[in-house]
Structures are given as structure tokens and as C-alpha cells.
Design an enzyme around this catalytic site. Structure first.
Site, PDB file in Angstrom:
ATOM      1  N   LYS A  67       6.428   0.061   4.811  1.00 26.46           N
ATOM      2  CA  LYS A  67       6.072   0.288   3.403  1.00 26.46           C
ATOM      3  C   LYS A  67       7.101   1.225   2.774  1.00 26.46           C
ATOM      4  CE  LYS A  67       2.007   1.743   0.716  1.00 26.46           C
ATOM      5  NZ  LYS A  67       0.628   2.248   0.824  1.00 26.46           N
ATOM      6  N   SER A 142      -2.505  -0.626  -1.563  1.00 18.07           N
ATOM      7  CA  SER A 142      -1.134  -0.667  -2.003  1.00 18.07           C
ATOM      8  C   SER A 142      -0.133  -1.142  -0.949  1.00 18.07           C
ATOM      9  CB  SER A 142      -0.721   0.720  -2.499  1.00 18.07           C
ATOM     10  OG  SER A 142      -0.808   1.668  -1.453  1.00 18.07           O
ATOM     11  N   SER A 166      -5.527   1.650   1.363  1.00 18.39           N
ATOM     12  CA  SER A 166      -4.318   0.852   1.166  1.00 18.39           C
ATOM     13  C   SER A 166      -3.785   0.108   2.381  1.00 18.39           C
ATOM     14  CB  SER A 166      -3.204   1.727   0.604  1.00 18.39           C
ATOM     15  OG  SER A 166      -3.444   1.940  -0.756  1.00 18.39           O
TER      16      SER A 166
HETATM   17  N1  GLN Z   1      -6.941   1.803  -4.452  1.00 20.05           N
HETATM   18  C1  GLN Z   1      -6.552   3.098  -4.004  1.00 20.05           C
HETATM   19  C2  GLN Z   1      -5.849   3.838  -5.121  1.00 20.05           C
HETATM   20  O1  GLN Z   1      -5.433   3.188  -6.008  1.00 20.05           O
HETATM   21  C3  GLN Z   1      -5.647   2.932  -2.816  1.00 20.05           C
HETATM   22  C4  GLN Z   1      -4.813   4.124  -2.548  1.00 20.05           C
HETATM   23  C5  GLN Z   1      -4.085   4.134  -1.258  1.00 20.05           C
HETATM   24  O2  GLN Z   1      -4.699   4.025  -0.201  1.00 20.05           O
HETATM   25  N2  GLN Z   1      -2.774   4.404  -1.340  1.00 20.05           N
HETATM   26  O3  GLN Z   1      -5.740   5.022  -5.133  1.00 20.05           O
END
Ligand code: GLN
Length: 470
Positions: A67, A142, A166
Site C-alpha cells: 500500500k 482504503s 481498511s
Molecule cells: N473507512 C475508514 C475511514 O475512512 C477506513 C480507514 C482506514 O482503515 N484507513 O477512516
């Protein structure tokens, strides 16, 4: 194409690299999971690689995606943001170094929602990633690029980060395993911080044994991350899974998601586990607590991206204030700006006890409720997301609906507990995963149940990916 589902076996030898690059370029045209792909960049000379470690190389030759918020030396580190477009990492994150030492090879950086903020990977400043099962749908987020790259067979595993779901949510959308380890079990050194008290580096894979090997490789105490701990120092209260708790309140679930859970419960019973319904009423407060804390931490963490210390600098500015304003205005996307504003709002002086401190109290109460629940059960089965992978754009979910839907994933981040997303059955066109949570540092229980269910659950078979494999 089916015969080529494991192209990496040959490819990390010099003669195979060209074929591997072609394979990925061809397949990733539709999926768009990688931001940068270069299998040669991190390999170094064979002498260097041989000198790296005398340990047994458990992951020898396995390529992996990373990532784009995790530092890999000589690769970009954009975090999916324009503001970091030109940043190339001069160092490796601890997790990356450990994987290199075990013989694995980082081959590229995967797409993500900007700074990890989102549930679709549509919030990337660079491109949107498509779900390999149905290209009209999102890959989740994400870590959507990592999930899609694994699901499309481009890499056997990929690293992601999980601040509020995420890793688990895109894993579930794309039909692969996704592990969010216990907070502190894996070093965050080299992970660009979004919400430091919530997040952790983890991995996604199609094969549960590879996932377990990766976790065993990357976990452990690291002097460069003061919040890291040695999982081996924890007393293991439970050696194996006997009773699985099932979240009693499953209201608001889409029919497919409910069906996936029912199938999982049946599979658990068949595999000999006792089932017990568990109610966790405080889960209703997870989303507001999470977004309060995550935004507060994000507003502090992202302050360094000001065009001076980090980030693209505007071509012309009147004075230093103007430089910072322009850098942020041009560099950050709307969602990031919204969260920074929200974070400064909840932290402003005189109001902390109304928002931030209250959220911290709710966080402690949720953790206590989970601890009590785990006195009677060994693992908890719950959904990952209320609906399966949604469509891109206006046909899908609004940013606000996406946030509300983080109910089932954010609890693991607020409590620090580990969670594993399992590939679920393919219902209609996409797989619908489910999640297990475990007591702190009990990742081995997650692997145990995943293995037990492997044969009984209809899995997301590559043959079911018409869009990519035809
Ligand atoms: N949906 C969560 C957010 O938008 C996911 C965040 C994450 O785990 N990076 O904050």
C-alpha cells in the site's frame, strides 16, 4: 490465461521478469490496482540479497504489493495524495525490511484512498481501482489496490494498513483474506501516520498459510516504534477455539451479507465449534467515537504536509503563510480537508471534553464490553460491512453512508483487538466476506478457524472472475 495464475514462480529469476511485467501490465489495465510496478527495483544484486539474512527464508522469491502509505526504499510514497506526488522513500519500513530478510520481494505500490481516508479507493488522487470480480464495483478501501492486486492474481500477498477497517473491508469486497493484527503487534515504523492510536500494518492474501507466514515474519517488538510490543511476551490465555460468539444484533444488514453470515454459522457448526449469541450494544457508538478520534489524530498528523517540511511546494507564493495555504489547498483532496477541519473542530480549546474526551471514554467502554464478551467465547463472528462491494460513483454510497457502514470494523481499531476478514461465498457477482475478532495477541485463533472453514466454505474461486480471467 488460467494456466498462468501463479506467474511469480518463475518470474523473480531474471528471465522471468519480463513475462511477469507483461502479465501484470495486461491484467492490471482493467483492475488498476498498482500505482507503480517494478519487480527489479527492490531486488538488489544477488550478493546483497544473499548477505541480507542467514535466517531461513520462509517467503523466498514471493513478490508482494505494498500500500502506498508504507515506505519501500526507492519507490514512491504518495499515500494516494497529490501533495506527496514527488516523494520517493529513502528507507524501508520495518515490516518491509523483515519481509526482505525473509526473501520476499516488494514489486510495487498499490492504490489507496488518500491518506487512508475512505472505503472505496475512489478517494485516490491518481485513479480508481476496480473490483476484479465486477469492474463496475469498487475494490473497497482504503487498501483497495492491495486487495484487488491479490484477488486478480498479480501478487500472492500484499501489505495494507488498517485504521478503521481498511484491510478487512477491501479483503471482504475482493474475496481474499485480510488480517488486522493486534495494535502494537506489528511495527508502524515507516507507515505514514493517519490516526496513530488506531492503526496497524497488516496483510492480505488468497492463501491462509501465506498470510500466517507473513504475519509471523512482520510481527514483533521494534525499537523504532514505541507502541510496538512482542506478541511472545503476552500470556496466551487461549490455545484453541472451542466457542465462537456470533453478534446477536445483525439488523441493517443487506440480504447477501446476512446470507453469508448464516452460511458461516452453519460451516462453524459443521466443523464442531459451539456457537453462542453475543450482544454488544455499545457497538452503536463505535462510528462516532472512531471518527472523532481518527479526525483529531489526522489533523495533528497531517500538519507536517505544508509544502515546507513535506509536500509539493507551490510555484509562487506571497509569504510563508500563503505558501502553506496554497500547498494544502492544491495538494489535499476534499475528504482529507474535511477530516482535518473536523479534527481541529473537535480539538479546539474549551470543547475537548464535549467531543474528544467523550469519544475516548466511549472507546474504553467498548473495550471493556469486548473483554467481558471474550470471557465466555474464544472468537467473535461478525460482518465486515453491511453491504457487498458497491458501485463506483453516484450509483454507490455517499461518503457519509460509507462512514456509517464502518460500524463493524472500527471496533477492532478502537479496542486494539485483532480481526480477520475471510473470503465469503460469491453471491450474485461479488464475494461477501465475514469477520472474526479475537482477544489481544490471539491471532493464532483466527488462523485456526480460517483453516477449519477453508474446505467447507464456498470460496471466491478465480474461475468466478470473468472480467479479468476471460
Ligand atoms: N473507512 C475508514 C475511514 O475512512 C477506513 C480507514 C482506514 O482503515 N484507513 O477512516
Amino acid at each position: 490465461m488460467a494456466a498462468q495464475t501463479r506467474p511469480w514462480n518463475e518470474t523473480l529469476k531474471p528471465e522471468g521478469i519480463k513475462a511477469y511485467k507483461q502479465f501484470v501490465a495486461e491484467r492490471d489495465k482493467q483492475v488498476a490496482s498498482f500505482l507503480e510496478f517494478d519487480p527489479l527495483r527492490a531486488q538488489g544484486t544477488s550478493n546483497e540479497r544473499a548477505a541480507v539474512s542467514t535466517k531461513s527464508k520462509t517467503l523466498e522469491g514471493l513478490p508482494f504489493g505494498v500500500k502506498d502509505n508504507i515506505a519501500v526504499k526507492n519507490f514512491h510514497l504518495t499515500c494516494g495524495s497529490k501533495i506527496l506526488e514527488s516523494l520517493v522513500s529513502p528507507y524501508n519500513a520495518t515490516a518491509i525490511q523483515k519481509l526482505l530478510d525473509a526473501g520476499a520481494v516488494p514489486v510495487g505500490k498499490t492504490n489507496m484512498d488518500e491518506f487512508g481516508m475512505g472505503s472505496s479507493t475512489d478517494n485516490s488522487a491518481y485513479k480508481t481501482t476496480n473490483n476484479p470480480h465486477d469492474l463496475t464495483r469498487v475494490s473497497g478501501g482504503s487498501s483497495g489496490g492491495s486487495a484487488a492486486a491479490v484477488a486478480a492474481g498479480l501478487v500472492p500477498f500484499a501489505l495494507g494498513s488498517d485504521t478503521g477497517g481498511s484491510i478487512r473491508q477491501p479483503a471482504s469486497f475482493c474475496g481474499v483474506y485480510g488480517l488486522k493484527p493486534t495494535y502494537g503487534a506489528v511495527s508502524r515504523y515507516g507507515l505514514v501516520a493517519y490516526a496513530s492510536s488506531l492503526e496497524v500494518v497488516g496483510a492480505l492474501a488468497k492463501d491462509i498459510t501465506i498470510l500466517e507466514n507473513v504475519y509471523e515474519t512482520i510481527k514483533g517488538l521494534d525499537g523504532r516504534d514505541q507502541t510496538s510490543t512482542d506478541p511472545n511476551d503476552f500470556p496466551l490465555l487461549k490455545k484453541e477455539v472451542k466457542t465462537v460468539g456470533v453478534l446477536a444484533d445483525r439488523s441493517g444488514l443487506d440480504g447477501m451479507q446476512a446470507k453469508s453470515l448464516e452460511i458461516s454459522i452453519e460451516a462453524l457448526k459443521k466443523a464442531g465449534f459451539a456457537i453462542k449469541e453475543v450482544s454488544l450494544p455499545l457497538l452503536d457508538y463505535a462510528v462516532p467515537a472512531y471518527y472523532t478520534i481518527a479526525s483529531a489524530e489526522a489533523s495533528a498528523n497531517l500538519a507536517r504536509f505544508n509544502g515546507i517540511r513535506y509536500g509539493n511546494r507551490p510555484i509562487y507564493s506571497e509569504n510563508p503563510d500563503d505558501l502553506v495555504r496554497q500547498a494544502r489547498d492544491q495538494g489535499f483532496g476534499d475528504e482529507v480537508k474535511l477530516r482535518i477541519l473536523l479534527g481541529t473542530f473537535v480539538l479546539r480549546s474549551g470543547f475537548q471534553d464535549q467531543y474528544y474526551l467523550r469519544a475516548q471514554k466511549i472507546r474504553t467502554a467498548i473495550r471493556n464490553q469486548f473483554d467481558r464478551a471474550f470471557e465466555d467465547i474464544d472468537l467473535l463472528l461478525l460482518p465486515v460491512f453491511p453491504i457487498p462491494a458497491f458501485k463506483h460513483g453516484d450509483l454507490g454510497m455517499t461518503a457519509f453512508q460509507q462512514k456509517l457502514a464502518d460500524k463493524y470494523t472500527t471496533a477492532a481499531n478502537l479496542t486494539g483487538l485483532p480481526g480477520l476478514s475471510l473470503p465469503g461465498p460469491v453471491l450474485e457477482s461479488v464475494p461477501v466476506g465475514m469477520q472474526f475478532m479475537a482477544p489481544a495477541m490471539h491471532e493464532h485463533l483466527l488462523f485456526q478457524v480460517a483453516r477449519a472453514l477453508q474446505s467447507s466454505l464456498p470460496s471466491a474461486d478465480p474461475a468466478a472472475y470473468p472480467a479479468v480471467y476471460s
